[in-house]
Design a protein around this motif. Structure first.
Motif, PDB file in Angstrom:
ATOM      1  N   LYS A   1       0.827  -1.207   0.000  1.00 19.71           N
ATOM      2  CA  LYS A   1       0.000   0.000   0.000  1.00 19.71           C
ATOM      3  C   LYS A   1       0.862   1.258   0.000  1.00 19.71           C
ATOM      4  N   LEU A  13      -7.958  -7.495   5.442  1.00 22.08           N
ATOM      5  CA  LEU A  13      -7.284  -6.657   4.442  1.00 22.08           C
ATOM      6  C   LEU A  13      -7.415  -7.207   3.026  1.00 22.08           C
ATOM      7  N   GLU A  18      -9.145  -4.843   0.221  1.00 22.25           N
ATOM      8  CA  GLU A  18      -8.310  -3.713  -0.207  1.00 22.25           C
ATOM      9  C   GLU A  18      -7.096  -4.206  -0.981  1.00 22.25           C
ATOM     10  N   TYR A  56      -8.248  -4.761  -4.404  1.00 19.16           N
ATOM     11  CA  TYR A  56      -8.448  -3.465  -5.053  1.00 19.16           C
ATOM     12  C   TYR A  56      -7.120  -2.901  -5.559  1.00 19.16           C
ATOM     13  N   LEU A  57      -6.086  -3.017  -4.721  1.00 17.25           N
ATOM     14  CA  LEU A  57      -4.769  -2.529  -5.141  1.00 17.25           C
ATOM     15  C   LEU A  57      -4.252  -3.337  -6.333  1.00 17.25           C
ATOM     16  N   SER A  88     -17.988  -4.121   1.286  1.00 17.50           N
ATOM     17  CA  SER A  88     -16.784  -3.306   1.466  1.00 17.50           C
ATOM     18  C   SER A  88     -16.816  -2.159   0.459  1.00 17.50           C
ATOM     19  N   TRP A 117     -14.382  -1.188  -1.471  1.00 15.86           N
ATOM     20  CA  TRP A 117     -13.382  -1.296  -2.529  1.00 15.86           C
ATOM     21  C   TRP A 117     -13.939  -1.609  -3.915  1.00 15.86           C
ATOM     22  N   TYR A 139     -14.841   1.806  -5.513  1.00 17.03           N
ATOM     23  CA  TYR A 139     -13.684   2.563  -6.000  1.00 17.03           C
ATOM     24  C   TYR A 139     -13.185   1.977  -7.323  1.00 17.03           C
TER      25      TYR A 139
END
Length: 563
Positions: A120, A146, A149, A152-153, A178, A180, A183
């Motif tokens: 991150k 986690l 996310e 998502y990354l 969530s 994510w 986004y």
């Protein structure tokens, strides 16, 4: 007779106990201070840590590690140091710590969490390949908190690489509860919009706006998605639907400028210029540094012109020209001020900045040129630069404080050496040992007498007093041994060379920080000046357009209004 002897023994016990307690208090003070420091050190570290004062927390932790004054396992201390280093933006140092711990056998560190945060941080520093490498080291079967996310990354990295299908596949895996996936839907929509695929872009933007949770971040995402969808619909010539999306953006949203502008253009494209004036006039009251506001100041007279109100149009164009001239001068004054000095001094101290580099909290300087700097700090790179500047200022302050403390430490050491010399020279320790030896002898004699008396009378209180005397004697001996060890340590320890070396090191580090501060100030000033020059150039362009419109209206010969 037995009662009188018992009373005498009890009285003697009380006197001797008081004497032993006084002796114990004298010889225990040094030992107690030594024992307390180990627990207090860790408490201080945690205090700073939970206050998000990572610089002081790291300082205290590393000092305690160096001195061996932590009452936690070494591995846990390193894990804490790695986490604080990461939060403080020292991701290189954090990576080294985590990788060392991760390579160790039988470590209890949460490996997936460690690699996630390293990934991150790398992503936030615009290092996608480094982020991908860290995330790839997470367990493929990881399903912890986690995981969304992290996916998502991974999807964001795939989009950066141009692999849109892989990013879409991740969207299907993300849990809808969530934030994510929403986004990611926005990012996918932006990618489709960049390729002029308006229907697919609108579909993704609408998905992004349908997040079922309500937080400040999700509300901002909703506004951003609705604004982007409105412009995609505007490009697709679906003006009614565009207005529907624009009107759903909150009035207190940072995106409201863009939404109001788009609302006006959607109405204008349908030849409804009277309806277009309402959002444009509301927008025209805002800061002219906004691109949308500048455009609205030119759009308002354009609408009047379309409505056949040329005099009103000319007045509005003239007013816009005055605003552009005034603001252009103000921006150039800010450029001149920032170009001549330090942004941190011109703009004032940086307010309300968390030391947590993983946080998305923005930074905001204050001061005379705030209206012109405010627009700069919305950019992540500029925020990173300001955080670095803040950290360097904090380091400079801490080093100056350390230098003063070292000076006080040198003075205290000199006073202590004088005191120890006086103690050793006057043989006070030998006197204390002699007094303790005498008291212990008396305690032994009295304890024997008390035990004999207790055996003959059966008085339980005498047995308790005898036991108390023995415990006090043992405790007294333990603390006296600690004092003797402290005396021996002091005799063979000379702190002067160590303090001098530390003073030299601090002075050298202060020079390094000052050089780094100078470079950081120059970098931020260059970025600020360049950005503000772009603002000034845009104002000049708007002013040119405005003056051309005025000239065009005068050429038409249909107005009596003077510029």
């Amino acid at each position: 007779m037995a009662g009188r002897n018992s009373s005498t023994c009890l009285a003697q016990c009380r006197v001797l106990q008081r004497l032993l307690l006084v002796c114990l208090a004298l010889i225990a003070s040094t030992a107690r201070a030594t024992e307390a420091v180990h627990s207090e050190r860790y408490g201080v570290v945690l205090f700073y840590y939970y206050q998000e004062d990572y610089l002081n927390a790291l300082t205290e932790l590393m000092v305690a590690q160096q001195l061996g004054e932590l009452n936690i396992p070494a591995e846990n201390a390193e894990l804490l140091r790695g986490g604080m280093s990461l939060s403080f933006g020292m991701d290189g140092a954090a990576a080294d710590i985590f990788e060392t711990l991760l390579a160790g056998p039988g470590t209890s560190i949460d490996r997936d969490q460690a690699w996630f945060y390293l990934g991150k941080m790398a992503w936030q520093r615009d290092e996608p390949e480094r982020a991908a490498a860290a995330l790839a080291k997470m367990d493929a079967a990881y399903t912890g908190p986690l995981a969304p996310e992290a996916d998502y990354l991974r999807a964001s990295i795939a989009l950066r690489r141009g692999n849109e299908q892989q990013a879409a596949d991740y969207a299907g895996r993300l849990a809808r509860k969530s934030p994510w996936p929403y986004y990611l839907y926005y990012n996918l929509g932006a990618t489709r919009a960049a390729n002029a695929d308006w229907p697919t872009a609108v579909e993704y933007f609408h998905r992004a706006s349908e997040a079922p949770v309500y937080t400040a971040e999700i509300n901002a995402l909703r506004d951003k998605a609705l604004t982007a969808s409105g412009y995609a619909l505007l490009a697709a010539k679906d003006y009614d639907e565009a207005i529907e999306d624009f009107t759903q953006v909150r009035l207190d949203s940072p995106l409201v400028d863009r939404a109001l502008l788009g609302y006006g253009w959607a109405s204008g494209e349908m030849q409804e210029y009277q309806a277009a004036l309402s959002p444009w006039q509301a927008l025209g009251e805002r800061s002219v540094l906004s691109d949308s506001v500048r455009e609205s100041l030119l759009a308002i007279p354009y609408a009047y012109e379309k409505l056949g109100l040329r005099n009103s149009a000319l007045k509005k164009y003239s007013q816009a020209c005055e605003v552009f001239v005034s603001q252009s001068k103000a921006v150039r004054a800010a450029v001149s001020a920032l170009g001549e000095g330090d942004l941190s001094r011109q703009a004032g101290p940086i307010q309300g900045v968390s030391q947590d580099w993983l946080s998305t909290e923005g930074v905001l300087p204050v001061g005379e040129h705030l209206p012109y700097v405010r627009h700069l700090v919305t950019e992540r790179k500029f925020q990173v630069a300001l955080r670095e500047l803040q950290d360097l200022h904090q380091l400079a302050f801490n080093l100056s404080q350390t230098r003063l403390r070292l000076q006080m430490l040198a003075e205290a050491d000199e006073a202590q050496r004088s005191n120890w010399a006086a103690i050793l020279g006057s043989d006070r320790l030998a006197q204390l040992k002699g007094a303790q030896h005498e008291l212990l002898g008396q305690a032994d004699e009295l304890r024997s007498a008390v035990l004999r008396e207790q055996a003959s009378t059966g008085n339980a209180q005498l047995a308790n007093d005898a036991q108390s005397l023995q415990m006090l004697a043992q405790e007294s001996q333990r603390h006296l041994s600690a004092v003797e060890a402290a005396v021996a340590l002091r005799q063979r320890t000379d702190y002067v060379p160590r303090i001098s070396a530390l003073q030299e090191q601090v002075v050298a580090q202060e020079k390094q920080v000052q050089v780094a501060l100078k470079d950081a100030r120059e970098r931020i000033n260059q970025v600020a000046v360049a950005q503000l020059q772009q603002k000034a150039a845009k104002l000049d362009t708007a002013l040119g357009q405005c003056r051309l419109a005025v000239a065009r209206l005068y050429d038409s010969g249909n107005s009596q209004v003077q510029p």
